[in-house]
Every structure is written in structure tokens, then in C-alpha cells.
Motif scaffolding. Structure first.
Motif, mmCIF file in Angstrom:
data_model
loop_
_atom_site.group_PDB
_atom_site.id
_atom_site.type_symbol
_atom_site.label_atom_id
_atom_site.label_comp_id
_atom_site.label_asym_id
_atom_site.label_seq_id
_atom_site.Cartn_x
_atom_site.Cartn_y
_atom_site.Cartn_z
ATOM 1 N N ASP A 120 144.086 12.958 -67.778
ATOM 2 C CA ASP A 120 143.813 11.731 -68.539
ATOM 3 C C ASP A 120 142.368 11.282 -68.340
ATOM 4 O O ASP A 120 141.715 10.814 -69.285
ATOM 5 N N VAL A 121 141.865 11.407 -67.121
ATOM 6 C CA VAL A 121 140.469 11.045 -66.856
ATOM 7 C C VAL A 121 139.528 11.957 -67.632
ATOM 8 O O VAL A 121 138.526 11.507 -68.204
ATOM 9 N N ALA A 122 139.852 13.245 -67.692
ATOM 10 C CA ALA A 122 139.012 14.183 -68.441
ATOM 11 C C ALA A 122 138.927 13.804 -69.915
ATOM 12 O O ALA A 122 137.907 14.038 -70.573
ATOM 13 N N ALA A 123 139.990 13.195 -70.438
ATOM 14 C CA ALA A 123 140.023 12.830 -71.856
ATOM 15 C C ALA A 123 139.264 11.536 -72.161
ATOM 16 O O ALA A 123 139.029 11.222 -73.331
ATOM 17 N N LEU A 124 138.868 10.803 -71.123
ATOM 18 C CA LEU A 124 138.169 9.533 -71.342
ATOM 19 C C LEU A 124 136.726 9.778 -71.783
ATOM 20 O O LEU A 124 136.127 10.792 -71.456
ATOM 21 N N THR A 138 151.218 -11.353 -64.067
ATOM 22 C CA THR A 138 150.032 -10.970 -63.290
ATOM 23 C C THR A 138 149.950 -9.468 -63.098
ATOM 24 O O THR A 138 148.877 -8.925 -62.805
ATOM 25 N N ARG A 139 151.060 -8.766 -63.299
ATOM 26 C CA ARG A 139 151.098 -7.325 -63.057
ATOM 27 C C ARG A 139 150.273 -6.517 -64.050
ATOM 28 O O ARG A 139 150.087 -5.321 -63.885
ATOM 29 N N PHE A 140 149.756 -7.176 -65.092
ATOM 30 C CA PHE A 140 148.952 -6.453 -66.077
ATOM 31 C C PHE A 140 147.509 -6.220 -65.625
ATOM 32 O O PHE A 140 146.776 -5.492 -66.286
ATOM 33 N N THR A 141 147.092 -6.832 -64.532
ATOM 34 C CA THR A 141 145.724 -6.601 -64.053
ATOM 35 C C THR A 141 145.653 -5.233 -63.407
ATOM 36 O O THR A 141 145.905 -5.054 -62.218
ATOM 37 N N ASP A 142 145.284 -4.259 -64.227
ATOM 38 C CA ASP A 142 145.332 -2.860 -63.813
ATOM 39 C C ASP A 142 144.518 -2.063 -64.822
ATOM 40 O O ASP A 142 144.611 -2.298 -66.036
ATOM 41 N N GLY A 143 143.721 -1.116 -64.327
ATOM 42 C CA GLY A 143 142.883 -0.339 -65.225
ATOM 43 C C GLY A 143 143.674 0.412 -66.273
ATOM 44 O O GLY A 143 143.301 0.451 -67.444
ATOM 45 N N GLY A 144 144.808 1.009 -65.869
ATOM 46 C CA GLY A 144 145.634 1.720 -66.826
ATOM 47 C C GLY A 144 146.207 0.786 -67.879
ATOM 48 O O GLY A 144 146.200 1.086 -69.075
ATOM 49 N N PHE A 148 141.810 1.308 -69.660
ATOM 50 C CA PHE A 148 140.631 1.968 -69.104
ATOM 51 C C PHE A 148 140.936 3.406 -68.693
ATOM 52 O O PHE A 148 140.036 4.151 -68.339
ATOM 53 N N GLY A 149 142.212 3.780 -68.703
ATOM 54 C CA GLY A 149 142.605 5.125 -68.320
ATOM 55 C C GLY A 149 142.878 5.262 -66.840
ATOM 56 O O GLY A 149 143.804 5.931 -66.436
ATOM 57 N N ALA A 150 142.071 4.641 -66.019
ATOM 58 C CA ALA A 150 142.223 4.714 -64.567
ATOM 59 C C ALA A 150 141.308 3.663 -63.954
ATOM 60 O O ALA A 150 140.516 3.033 -64.652
ATOM 61 N N GLU A 151 141.441 3.463 -62.651
ATOM 62 C CA GLU A 151 140.563 2.517 -61.975
ATOM 63 C C GLU A 151 140.295 3.009 -60.563
ATOM 64 O O GLU A 151 141.109 3.725 -59.970
ATOM 65 N N ALA A 158 130.323 -5.301 -61.025
ATOM 66 C CA ALA A 158 131.686 -4.973 -61.440
ATOM 67 C C ALA A 158 132.622 -6.098 -61.045
ATOM 68 O O ALA A 158 132.573 -6.595 -59.924
ATOM 69 N N ARG A 159 133.497 -6.507 -61.985
ATOM 70 C CA ARG A 159 134.483 -7.541 -61.686
ATOM 71 C C ARG A 159 135.776 -7.209 -62.394
ATOM 72 O O ARG A 159 135.778 -6.893 -63.579
ATOM 73 N N GLY A 160 136.887 -7.272 -61.659
ATOM 74 C CA GLY A 160 138.167 -6.900 -62.229
ATOM 75 C C GLY A 160 138.416 -5.409 -62.063
ATOM 76 O O GLY A 160 137.770 -4.741 -61.252
ATOM 77 N N PRO A 161 139.365 -4.844 -62.831
ATOM 78 C CA PRO A 161 139.642 -3.414 -62.719
ATOM 79 C C PRO A 161 138.393 -2.589 -63.006
ATOM 80 O O PRO A 161 137.716 -2.793 -64.007
ATOM 81 N N MET A 162 138.097 -1.657 -62.099
ATOM 82 C CA MET A 162 136.876 -0.862 -62.198
ATOM 83 C C MET A 162 137.180 0.511 -62.777
ATOM 84 O O MET A 162 137.773 1.358 -62.121
ATOM 85 N N GLY A 163 136.781 0.718 -64.027
ATOM 86 C CA GLY A 163 136.913 2.008 -64.660
ATOM 87 C C GLY A 163 135.627 2.805 -64.542
ATOM 88 O O GLY A 163 134.783 2.558 -63.682
ATOM 89 N N LEU A 164 135.450 3.753 -65.435
ATOM 90 C CA LEU A 164 134.272 4.625 -65.381
ATOM 91 C C LEU A 164 132.959 3.874 -65.550
ATOM 92 O O LEU A 164 131.997 4.142 -64.814
ATOM 93 N N PRO A 165 132.826 2.937 -66.502
ATOM 94 C CA PRO A 165 131.525 2.251 -66.638
ATOM 95 C C PRO A 165 131.088 1.532 -65.364
ATOM 96 O O PRO A 165 129.895 1.435 -65.085
ATOM 97 N N GLU A 166 132.071 1.033 -64.593
ATOM 98 C CA GLU A 166 131.732 0.307 -63.364
ATOM 99 C C GLU A 166 131.245 1.238 -62.259
ATOM 100 O O GLU A 166 130.742 0.771 -61.235
ATOM 101 N N LEU A 167 131.410 2.544 -62.447
ATOM 102 C CA LEU A 167 130.876 3.514 -61.486
ATOM 103 C C LEU A 167 129.504 4.017 -61.912
ATOM 104 O O LEU A 167 129.039 5.052 -61.433
ATOM 105 N N THR A 168 128.873 3.286 -62.799
ATOM 106 C CA THR A 168 127.511 3.601 -63.210
ATOM 107 C C THR A 168 126.601 2.411 -62.972
ATOM 108 O O THR A 168 127.052 1.275 -62.864
#
Length: 428
Positions: free
Chosen positions: A93-97, A381-387, A391-394, A404-414
């Protein structure tokens, strides 16, 4: 006389970081296809070598049971063939992002004719310090590789054999795909000293991300000289407004608290407007009882608990600041929405807060006044999640306010850099 390179005098942790820095330089300019090929190779290797991984994990699980670790933590530690296959699926799934690297964040042609672009670039070397969840080993590696970063993984000693086996599989797959194996490394050592060395590796490690309990996070935030992206604990609140649909409020409350209790986006405190308390609290207390939840109640809630089947104990000040991660919840009656906001401001960890209301005015005021990474209106509250956010993942959920604030996906790792293109321009 032979001159030693700086590498020769480094500790094993710094040597790993030094190698990661070289690998990061190789990863940074790679096209998406090269990174995706490596991720798909990882997914395939996880499935092919699942028995090797599960065998190593069984040793960790056996040690955990001997040490008297609770079943909840053991469940998070355990890997089965099915769970390994699910982890491999997550890597695919990450590869497809979409690849964030090279994305133009903003750009313009300046009045003097210079072309200005701000583009996303990898952070470089990312250190992840986390507790006994071996799936994080693969998740973190996959996200870092996709975003062009090298990763240093420091899991807990309770999962050391599992993580060693996983990283061995990851490195073999990465190398086989033509990328540097040192893009993925397990930090040497099981002692706390290895974590301290990682926190001091400024110049070799670009950023540290802690994932775990409050003690781990606070230690790294307070002691690290490497920049830290703070992932936070989750003292999350659900506020039931005077104008709330009771059936909706009960369903959101139970889902927020009991759908999965040992996670950071589970609700830990319920606040109820005094006007709806007589109709709502008897229903809510019984629903929490059916879900096996113990209620830590203030004096006003106690008045509604006498005829309830709920297990109720008197709340103390400590309850309002506690992230239970268990079948417990603190409950209070408040005089108004503003009082609910005051309570949240005083005790929140800044993760997620929810309001249940049919009033658009109340919803607007709550979202304006509450300062957390996520504010939910008529949602769990359970919706606070990258998936869940798409975002695909976090890599974690950041409760800080920088970058970065909140769920950290790929853009937050840049990070970003500016590219300035002129035609012989000089500044006058």
C-alpha cells in the motif's frame, strides 16, 4: 603514519548513523520507481521468509510471558503468519502512494525574472525509537524509504529478536533491489545507552521520532540534542453538548472508548453538559458497563450512578490527566460548553477532542476554541489515524505545532528547499 578516518573512532551507534548518512545521500535523488521496486521486494521477502520471522518472534513472546508481561502488551508483540502477510500488504500500500519528493509546494516568477520554487526533499537520516510493536519496524522502514530517507530503528528489548529478524529481511530485500542496505538499520545494542547515543548524534541523525508511552517520549524530548518530532500521548475527550442526539452520543462514546482501548486515539474523558445529563448519563453509564468500562466519576456524575449497572469509582485529580489505555474512563458534568473547553485546555495532551451536538453554533465554537491536532464533530476520536484520513499509513501522530501536526504521512517525512533559477542575475 596512517591517518584514521572519523569512522574508526566512532561508537557502534555513531558508525551506524554514519553509514545511514551515506545511504541517505544515495536515496535522495532516486526516482519513484526505484523506491517502489525496493518496497515491493520487501513485501515479497516478508511473505517468503515469514516462518523465520515468526520463529524469532516466538522467542520474544516466550520471554515476555516469563517476565509476567500483560496479555495486552503480548498481543501487540506477537507476530503470526497472518500478521506478517498483513504487514507485507501494508508495504505494498505504501508503494502505491504518491511520492512526495520533488513536489512543488509553491513557486512563482519574481518581478526580476528569477524563477523560485520550494520543493519537497527527504529529511535525511530518521531515527525511530519505539516500544514493543515489531510491526512498527516494517511500517517505519517502508515510509522512510518511500520518502527517500534512511532509517535507524531502535525498538524495545522485548522485541529485539523479532526486530533483528525483520531488519535482516528488509536489508536483504533492499540490497537485492539495488539500493544501499544501510538505508535500513537496527541501532546496535539493547541497553538505554544506545538510545542516549542516538539522542546525541547531532550532525549524523537529522531527526528523532519517539513512539510509545509518556515516559519514553518525555525522556527523548527533554534530553535529545537531535531535533525531535514529538508524538504525543492521547488524553482524548468526548464532550456531549446540551443539544446532542442521545443515541448518536452513546454510540460515539462507546466507540471512542471501547472499540480498542490500548491506543492513543481512544477517549479517556467524557464531559457532559448539565442540561442533557439527566437523559444521557443513565444510558451512557449502562452502555459503558456493557462494554466493560469502569467509570471514574466526579460528584455530579455519582448522583446518576446509583441505579446504574456501571462500575463507578470516585474520580481524583489524577484521573483527569491520565491516559488509561485500559477499560477506564473519567467522567464529569460541566455547566457549559465553555466550561468543557476550559477542562480540556487544562488537561488535554493535545491529541484529539470530539463534540457531539446538533447545534452548528456549538460545533463552530468548539472547533474554534479547542487547540488539539484533531477536533471531531459528531464523530469518534478513533478516526485520528493516517489510514483513516486517507494518508495510506503514518509514522506516528505528532502533537507538536512545528512542521508536522497530527497523523504523519509521507509529506511529513520531508523538508523543503528553495531552488532559485536565474539568467545571470546579480543583486543590485
Amino acid at each position: 603514519m596512517t591517518t584514521l578516518s572519523p569512522y574508526d573512532s566512532m561508537s557502534p551507534v555513531n558508525q551506524a548513523a554514519y553509514r545511514a548518512k551515506g545511504a541517505a545521500a544515495t536515496l535522495a535523488p532516486l526516482p519513484r520507481a526505484a523506491k517502489d521496486d525496493a518496497l515491493l521486494a520487501i513485501a515479497d521477502a516478508l511473505e517468503v521468509r515469514a516462518s523465520e520471522i515468526v520463529e524469532a518472534n516466538a522467542q520474544d513472546v516466550a520471554r515476555a510471558r516469563e517476565a509476567g508481561i500483560g496479555e495486552g502488551m503480548i498481543d501487540r508483540l506477537t507476530l503470526t503468519p497472518e500478521r506478517v502477510r498483513a504487514i507485507a500488504s501494508d508495504v505494498r500500500d505504501v508503494a502505491a502512494l504518491p511520492d512526495p519528493v520533488g513536489e512543488v509546494v509553491r513557486g512563482s516568477t519574481l518581478p526580476n525574472g528569477i524563477d523560485l520554487r520550494q520543493v519537497r526533499v527527504p529529511l535525511g537520516v530518521v531515527g525511530i525509537v519505539y516500544e514493543g510493536r515489531p510491526n512498527v519496524t516494517v511500517d517505519a522502514a517502508a515510509l522512510c524509504l518511500k520518502s527517500g530517507n534512511a532509517v535507524l530503528l531502535r525498538g524495545s528489548s522485548s522485541a529485539y529478536r523479532s526486530n533483528t529478524a525483520l531488519v535482516r529481511v528488509l536489508r536483504d530485500a533492499v540490497h537485492g533491489a539495488g539500493l544501499p542496505a544501510d538505508a535500513v538499520q537496527l541501532v546496535p545494542g539493547e541497553s538505554r545507552e544506545s538510545v542516549r547515543e542516538l539522542m546525541r548524534a547531532r550532525g549524523l541523525v537529522d531527526v528523532l521520532i519517539p513512539r510509545g508511552g509518556a515516559s519514553l517520549i518525555n525522556t527523548i524530548v527533554q534530553e535529545s540534542i537531535v531535533p525531535v518530532i514529538e508524538t504525543g500521548t492521547g488524553n482524548c475527550h468526548v464532550y456531549v453538548d446540551a443539544r446532542a442526539d442521545i443515541d448518536t452520543a452513546v454510540e460515539i462514546l462507546v466507540n471512542s472508548k471501547a472499540q480498542r482501548v490500548g491506543v492513543c486515539n481512544a477517549a479517556e474523558t467524557l464531559l457532559v453538559h448539565q442540561d442533557i445529563a439527566p437523559a444521557f448519563l443513565p444510558r451512557a453509564l449502562d452502555a459503558l458497563a456493557d462494554a466493560g468500562v469502569t467509570v471514574h466519576a466526579d460528584e455530579r456524575v455519582m448522583a446518576y450512578a446509583e441505579d446504574s449497572k456501571a462500575t463507578v469509582v470516585e474520580a481524583t485529580t489524577e484521573d483527569w490527566e491520565t491516559e488509561y489505555l485500559s477499560h477506564d474512563i473519567a467522567v464529569a458534568v460541566v455547566d457549559s460548553l465553555d466550561r468543557a473547553v476550559e477542562h480540556i485546555r487544562l488537561w488535554t495532551s493535545g491529541h484529539t477532542e470530539a463534540i457531539v451536538t446538533t447545534s452548528q453554533q456549538a460545533a463552530r465554537r468548539f472547533t474554534q476554541l479547542v487547540d488539539s491536532t484533531t477536533v471531531a464533530v459528531n464523530a469518534s476520536t478513533r478516526f485520528t489515524d493516517g489510514g483513516q484520513f486517507g494518508f495510506g499509513a503514518e509514522i506516528g501522530i505528532s502533537t507538536q505545532k512545528l512542521h508536522a501536526r497530527g497523523p504523519m504521512g509521507l509529506p511529513e517525512l520531508t523538508s523543503t528547499k528553495y531552488i532559485v533559477t536565474g539568467d545571470g542575475h546579480v543583486r543590485r
